[in-house]
Design a protein around this motif. Sequence first.
Motif, mmCIF file in Angstrom:
data_model
loop_
_atom_site.group_PDB
_atom_site.id
_atom_site.type_symbol
_atom_site.label_atom_id
_atom_site.label_comp_id
_atom_site.label_asym_id
_atom_site.label_seq_id
_atom_site.Cartn_x
_atom_site.Cartn_y
_atom_site.Cartn_z
ATOM 1 N N GLU A 44 0.135 -3.656 0.497
ATOM 2 C CA GLU A 44 -0.653 -2.951 -0.512
ATOM 3 C C GLU A 44 -0.743 -1.440 -0.278
ATOM 4 O OE1 GLU A 44 -2.353 -5.080 1.804
ATOM 5 O OE2 GLU A 44 -1.475 -6.815 0.810
ATOM 6 N N SER A 77 -5.843 4.387 -3.810
ATOM 7 C CA SER A 77 -5.652 2.998 -3.401
ATOM 8 C C SER A 77 -6.929 2.351 -2.861
ATOM 9 C CB SER A 77 -4.568 2.940 -2.318
ATOM 10 O OG SER A 77 -4.504 1.651 -1.773
ATOM 11 N N ASP A 78 -7.314 1.247 -3.477
ATOM 12 C CA ASP A 78 -8.425 0.448 -2.943
ATOM 13 C C ASP A 78 -8.027 -0.188 -1.617
ATOM 14 O OD1 ASP A 78 -10.047 1.006 -5.136
ATOM 15 O OD2 ASP A 78 -9.440 -0.805 -6.209
ATOM 16 N N ALA A 79 -6.743 -0.501 -1.466
ATOM 17 C CA ALA A 79 -6.261 -1.138 -0.237
ATOM 18 C C ALA A 79 -6.473 -0.229 0.975
ATOM 19 C CB ALA A 79 -4.794 -1.513 -0.375
ATOM 20 N N GLU A 81 -8.895 1.952 1.302
ATOM 21 C CA GLU A 81 -10.337 1.900 1.587
ATOM 22 C C GLU A 81 -10.701 0.627 2.348
ATOM 23 O OE1 GLU A 81 -12.391 4.441 1.231
ATOM 24 O OE2 GLU A 81 -10.662 5.527 0.430
ATOM 25 N N LYS A 82 -10.089 -0.478 1.981
ATOM 26 C CA LYS A 82 -10.357 -1.747 2.662
ATOM 27 C C LYS A 82 -9.791 -1.762 4.078
ATOM 28 C CE LYS A 82 -10.492 -4.399 -1.594
ATOM 29 N NZ LYS A 82 -9.783 -5.356 -2.454
ATOM 30 N N LEU A 83 -8.736 -1.010 4.299
ATOM 31 C CA LEU A 83 -8.083 -0.969 5.610
ATOM 32 C C LEU A 83 -8.851 -0.113 6.622
ATOM 33 C CD1 LEU A 83 -5.484 -1.854 7.145
ATOM 34 C CD2 LEU A 83 -4.412 0.231 6.269
ATOM 35 N N LEU A 86 -11.074 -1.716 9.398
ATOM 36 C CA LEU A 86 -10.242 -2.445 10.358
ATOM 37 C C LEU A 86 -9.612 -1.480 11.357
ATOM 38 C CD1 LEU A 86 -8.776 -5.162 11.187
ATOM 39 C CD2 LEU A 86 -6.900 -4.302 9.792
#
Length: 120
Positions: A44, A77-79, A81-83, A86
């Motif tokens: 992503e 990218s939202d991906a 932000e989600k990463l 982590l």
Amino acid sequence: MPEIVVKRVYEPYDPEDGYRILVDRLWPRGIKKENLPYDMWAKEVTPSSGLRKWFHSDPEHHWPVFVSHYREELSQSDAVEKLMPLLASYPKITLLYASKNKEQNHALILKDFLDKKMKV
């Protein structure tokens, strides 16, 4: 803040790599999934298929524009932000890529983008 490094997927595994993230949209040629030590496959956060195909049609001339367009994709990218949470939980992250070109590839752009985002 974790240390982020890039490494060709074809280079030998090293326990010092830390958390290993494959950052290619397509699986690397010639490698079986069970033979690649990786912790995550982050398709992503790779360049969109259209951008990737356009770049590969003339890499030498498309590089500067590719960099700009890929950074724009990453910024929206939202991906990504989600990463981020982590990434923050590991001292070292290795971004794995398959490109033969070690000086002009998307993993370097992604590393730079993530480094800057973590400093904010």
